[in-house]
Design a protein around this motif. Sequence first.
Motif, mmCIF file in Angstrom:
data_model
loop_
_atom_site.group_PDB
_atom_site.id
_atom_site.type_symbol
_atom_site.label_atom_id
_atom_site.label_comp_id
_atom_site.label_asym_id
_atom_site.label_seq_id
_atom_site.Cartn_x
_atom_site.Cartn_y
_atom_site.Cartn_z
ATOM 1 N N VAL A 389 0.928 -1.295 -0.049
ATOM 2 C CA VAL A 389 0.024 -0.036 -0.150
ATOM 3 C C VAL A 389 0.811 1.252 0.018
ATOM 4 N N MET A 390 0.455 2.160 -0.954
ATOM 5 C CA MET A 390 1.168 3.526 -0.779
ATOM 6 C C MET A 390 0.320 4.346 -0.049
ATOM 7 N N LEU A 391 0.653 4.494 1.155
ATOM 8 C CA LEU A 391 -0.087 5.212 2.226
ATOM 9 C C LEU A 391 -0.302 6.894 1.892
ATOM 10 N N ALA A 392 0.422 7.269 1.027
ATOM 11 C CA ALA A 392 -0.200 8.910 0.564
ATOM 12 C C ALA A 392 -1.274 8.820 -0.375
ATOM 13 N N GLU A 393 -0.856 7.811 -1.219
ATOM 14 C CA GLU A 393 -2.002 7.754 -2.409
ATOM 15 C C GLU A 393 -3.360 7.212 -1.777
ATOM 16 N N LEU A 394 -3.488 6.459 -0.654
ATOM 17 C CA LEU A 394 -4.471 5.919 0.016
ATOM 18 C C LEU A 394 -5.163 7.136 0.805
ATOM 19 N N GLU A 395 -4.487 7.826 1.447
ATOM 20 C CA GLU A 395 -4.895 8.778 2.254
ATOM 21 C C GLU A 395 -5.600 9.931 1.527
ATOM 22 N N SER A 396 -4.723 10.367 0.391
ATOM 23 C CA SER A 396 -5.336 11.387 -0.331
ATOM 24 C C SER A 396 -6.830 11.292 -1.021
ATOM 25 N N ARG A 397 -6.879 10.073 -1.555
ATOM 26 C CA ARG A 397 -8.199 9.620 -2.107
ATOM 27 C C ARG A 397 -9.465 9.486 -0.988
ATOM 28 N N MET A 398 -8.824 8.827 0.000
ATOM 29 C CA MET A 398 -9.900 8.632 1.267
ATOM 30 C C MET A 398 -10.426 10.315 1.690
ATOM 31 N N ARG A 399 -9.235 11.147 1.752
ATOM 32 C CA ARG A 399 -9.596 12.456 2.157
ATOM 33 C C ARG A 399 -10.701 13.032 1.258
ATOM 34 N N LEU A 400 -10.609 12.989 -0.107
ATOM 35 C CA LEU A 400 -11.610 13.771 -0.646
ATOM 36 C C LEU A 400 -13.007 13.191 -0.622
ATOM 37 N N GLU A 401 -13.109 11.699 -0.257
ATOM 38 C CA GLU A 401 -14.414 11.128 -0.111
ATOM 39 C C GLU A 401 -14.916 11.716 1.292
ATOM 40 N N LEU A 402 -13.901 11.905 2.216
ATOM 41 C CA LEU A 402 -14.494 12.465 3.545
ATOM 42 C C LEU A 402 -15.182 13.522 3.347
ATOM 43 N N TYR A 403 -14.913 14.497 2.363
ATOM 44 C CA TYR A 403 -15.439 15.852 2.434
ATOM 45 C C TYR A 403 -16.262 15.923 1.049
ATOM 46 N N ALA A 404 -16.560 14.934 0.290
ATOM 47 C CA ALA A 404 -17.332 15.113 -0.693
ATOM 48 C C ALA A 404 -18.870 15.109 -0.124
ATOM 49 N N THR A 405 -19.565 15.427 -0.941
ATOM 50 C CA THR A 405 -21.147 15.665 -0.444
ATOM 51 C C THR A 405 -21.956 14.709 -1.449
ATOM 52 N N GLY A 406 -23.027 14.461 -1.162
ATOM 53 C CA GLY A 406 -24.053 13.642 -1.912
ATOM 54 C C GLY A 406 -23.458 12.434 -2.550
ATOM 55 N N HIS A 407 -23.784 12.040 -3.604
ATOM 56 C CA HIS A 407 -23.380 10.758 -4.580
ATOM 57 C C HIS A 407 -22.380 11.404 -5.712
ATOM 58 N N GLU A 408 -22.122 12.463 -5.807
ATOM 59 C CA GLU A 408 -21.367 13.128 -6.684
ATOM 60 C C GLU A 408 -19.878 12.978 -6.542
ATOM 61 N N PRO A 409 -18.970 12.883 -7.432
ATOM 62 C CA PRO A 409 -17.507 12.915 -7.143
ATOM 63 C C PRO A 409 -17.213 14.408 -6.394
ATOM 64 N N TYR A 410 -16.241 14.336 -5.632
ATOM 65 C CA TYR A 410 -15.777 15.372 -5.300
ATOM 66 C C TYR A 410 -15.329 16.463 -6.167
ATOM 67 N N THR A 411 -15.502 17.680 -6.087
ATOM 68 C CA THR A 411 -15.323 18.770 -7.152
ATOM 69 C C THR A 411 -14.379 19.852 -6.190
ATOM 70 N N SER A 412 -13.570 20.524 -6.783
ATOM 71 C CA SER A 412 -12.618 21.444 -6.148
ATOM 72 C C SER A 412 -13.388 22.602 -5.832
#
Length: 621
Positions: A389-412
């Motif tokens: 596991v590349m921990l930095a890649e794992l964390e960055s993707r989970m970070r976006l899911e943590l702050y996403a809303t609804g069922h749409e992909p995270y947007t900047s």
Amino acid sequence: MLGFLGISRQPQPSGEAYEFLPSAPEGVTGGAPSWALADNRVSSDVETVLGRSSSESSTTPTPLRTSSPPPSYPSHRLSSSISEVDGGPTSPLLASQGEAYTFRDGIRNLWHLNPSPRRRRTRERKICRTLKKGVRRIVRHPLFPRQPLTIIFALLLFTLFAISLTLLLMYILNPDKEPLPWHAYCSIPPTTTLPPHFRQALPYPYINPLPKEISPSFPPDDLDTLPPAGIFVGVFSTDMSLERRMLIRTTWATHPRSRNGAGTGDNGRGTSQTIVRFILGQPRKGWERRIQTEMEMYNDIVVLPCPENMNSGKTHAYFTWAAENAWVPPSYFESSAPVPRFSYSNRSMPAPRPAPHDSHFVWVDHASGHPRPWVRPDYVTKVDDDAFVMLAELESRMRLELYATGHEPYTSVNTTTSTPSARAQQGSGPSVNVAREEDVNTSSAPNFSRDPLVYWGYLVKERFMAGELYALSWRLVDWVSTSAAVRGYIQGAEDKQTAKWMTIHPQAGEIRWASERCWIYDHPRAGTVYSHGFLFPSHVERIKQSVLSYIEAASQNYSTSPLQSDTYGLGIPIPSLWAQSSVSTFGVTYQAPLQDMTTAESVEALVEGSEMSRIREGLRG
């Protein structure tokens, strides 16, 4: 008593009646009445049944006429009545005891439905005789081999038939007959995170429909404005897997490339709240002392209160343990973006002794003498001990899911923030945590309804997340540990059972099934449909350009481009090129391209798209 016997006896169809009379008083020798029909024998029998004393039975009535033949009464009624009163002699009016049949006997026979042992043995003999006859006919058949050579030849034919039948059944039952088009997975991102049973399922080969607009490459520009996600990585291991644990401790759990990220990295800020722990069941007696010594040395082993197993409840025991005992370091950095507070944001515990492979920010805080309390994790992850596991890649993707809303992909979002290089110049020491500490002026109060519901992993066949790596957000972990319904689904394939848990959640339609099918894959040596070479972002960009160019060229036959159509799925032929790998070939055991390669060359040969992976023996130029 006489009335009872009279009721028990049934009259004959002839209409002839009999009546039992009491004997004459003692001392009277007169004759019997002229209307008496019973004789001496009947009277004495009745007196015996009624238990008369010898003094009462000394005088018997005198018959008025010659005795008539005894009538034949139903034997079963009198026999049962008299036998219940007295087991003594029977009357000549009754049938013999061997012919008696009571109602109780009938009930008893109803319970004994099995045939008698003699009948069972007879049936078994018939079956044996039939089998012997069949075998005798086969052996006496003219084509049956009798010579040694023919017998050997027949055995070889039978062996070939058995092997062929086995291979045919394996092929028919194997659901993975063709490699998957992983090029498309890396090029076309998911358009929704709705659970599969709440949307139209993707057809095979499960390629996402084209979005209205292709999102820019990962990561988004505002990733560094969001505080890191707290991730508790639980690596499932066994008592005998010391070598694998040591390999993880010295590689991806602590290596700078794994914790800092690709390129210049972020100096480990993103993974400052990510810790790795090994999850074991109860060790065997011969391994208890070794595991205890390893725990004291590394402080990174968790022993669950259950026997060691894979699909018999260990995963449920892990999430149940995590709901009470999983903690991660706090956030050590400020954030300029407003971050919502969750219901578990205020929970904390005194900082424990760190593990050797924890983030260096944790060790700096520990060395200060006043370490900050640890907090609840945002995610609890399950990982197999044969995963890298590349921990930095794992964390960055989970970070976006943590702050996403609804069922749409995270947007900047438009935020003003400094660049990663400017952040690196601010210093690497811990600073005041603005996002996670309670401050009514900068963040809202904790709210249970804001807790994210995220089920993250590699979505297999639109059914479940693959078991080598998946994660649950904290709210799901807390629910799994307390739900009585979940306890009915803990036996069986653990990754499929976890997906069942998500379907029975009270808010199943709100859970984000976040699938990552590009950066989760099997080792090239595995030889599965999920296998290909190691990926680097630069090669993924080349793949993405190639796939989108093919789609645009193939869409010329359509009135509208697939990029703007509403067709669910790609709607165009899938080229086999999208499933090819420069490192391995599906269905063929991996072999190094050259002999006598160095370690660096062997690793490069496993990288997708590298020059070494394209070399074949005899083509070196």
